[in-house]
Enzyme design. Sequence first.
Site, PDB file in Angstrom:
ATOM      1  CD  GLN A  12      -3.015  -0.814   2.305  1.00 29.73           C
ATOM      2  OE1 GLN A  12      -3.037  -1.723   3.117  1.00 29.73           O
ATOM      3  NE2 GLN A  12      -3.762   0.260   2.439  1.00 29.73           N
ATOM      4  CB  SER A  93       3.233  -4.336   4.100  1.00 29.73           C
ATOM      5  OG  SER A  93       2.069  -4.380   4.869  1.00 29.73           O
ATOM      6  CG  LEU A  94      -0.960  -5.930  -0.366  1.00 30.06           C
ATOM      7  CD1 LEU A  94      -2.097  -6.833   0.008  1.00 30.06           C
ATOM      8  CD2 LEU A  94      -1.385  -4.786  -1.238  1.00 30.06           C
ATOM      9  NE  ARG A 118      -2.280  -8.278   5.509  1.00 27.38           N
ATOM     10  CZ  ARG A 118      -1.584  -7.196   5.195  1.00 27.38           C
ATOM     11  NH1 ARG A 118      -2.036  -6.371   4.253  1.00 27.38           N
ATOM     12  NH2 ARG A 118      -0.441  -6.931   5.794  1.00 27.38           N
ATOM     13  CG  HIS A 202       3.076  -3.526   9.539  1.00 29.15           C
ATOM     14  ND1 HIS A 202       2.922  -4.849   9.194  1.00 29.15           N
ATOM     15  CD2 HIS A 202       2.939  -2.818   8.386  1.00 29.15           C
ATOM     16  CE1 HIS A 202       2.713  -4.929   7.883  1.00 29.15           C
ATOM     17  NE2 HIS A 202       2.718  -3.709   7.381  1.00 29.15           N
ATOM     18  CD  GLN A 251       2.820  -8.736   6.388  1.00 27.30           C
ATOM     19  OE1 GLN A 251       1.616  -8.529   6.457  1.00 27.30           O
ATOM     20  NE2 GLN A 251       3.467  -8.872   5.238  1.00 27.30           N
TER      21      GLN A 251
END
Length: 313
Positions: A12, A93-94, A118, A202, A251
């Site tokens: 993102q 991340s994603l 998610r 996070h 994560q």
Amino acid sequence: MTTHVGVIFPGQGSQSIGMLGALSDQFPLVKQTYDEASEVLQMDLWALASEGPAEMLNQTENTQPAMLAAGIAAYRVWLSQGGPAGELMAGHSLGEYTALTAAGSLDFTDAIRLVAARGRFMQQAVPADRGAMAAILGLDDDAVKTVCTQAAGGEIAEAVNFNSPGQVVIAGDKAAIERAMELAKKAGARRALLLPVSVPSHSALMRPAAEQLSAMLETVEMQLPKIPVVHNVDVAIGDSVAAIREKLVQQLYRPVRWVETVQAMKNKGMEQLLEPGSGQVLSGLGRRIDKTMTFLPVFDPASLEKALESCNA
């Protein structure tokens, strides 16, 4: 001479209206990939990515599938043009979900369903006005951690994305993050910028979302990746499906160790890192992490041609 190529997928923050438009004009594979995702979500994801509105694309539950589709679409085009599959993968991340999909661990349609959920779990975990994220520029990692500890005051303020030397993202309760930004400036930070996101990714505030994600991950079929994937939470490769699921759960509320991830890929012999998807955020970070590596974004016909030339030289 053969060069060793790894693949990194953005998360993102790399999304933009019109992303992959020029690539789509030349390669129908892009729109076909988005059509697959749209069918899963029962919405026109390509229209949203192409035309907006931006505030809807930037909603976490829409951004995540849009970015995963962009990464897979660009990677499919790359492979269709004879680009190497890559020997090692990672994602920010994603982007880790995109990497697992590209590596054959997750089915594309399952991955789209998973990251949309998610995004919903993350948005539901924290009221929109409670959380915040900010980028701290020009302080070392330990200084940022110290600032967060000083600013917390019983709330959450944590260093969550170690993106490049001198660029750390913090997340947590909005008031605590604002205090941390002021303390960071006093400590000598070059800049402290509030990021335009409503979800403190996070950070410990994501633990409720992680519980929901854990339950959903148990219902999704996964295999061990055909290409190894380096994970954000521990900069390690999962040796079982159960281990990968657990890394994905952790994560959500633990830091993205991106500097170490790029360094690990270098240490495993990667000389060029391909970034398929929208923009070139990770390539920019990567050049600050290791100037000896070559970073190759692939998001339009010109960048695709340049990357193909570099990898096939």
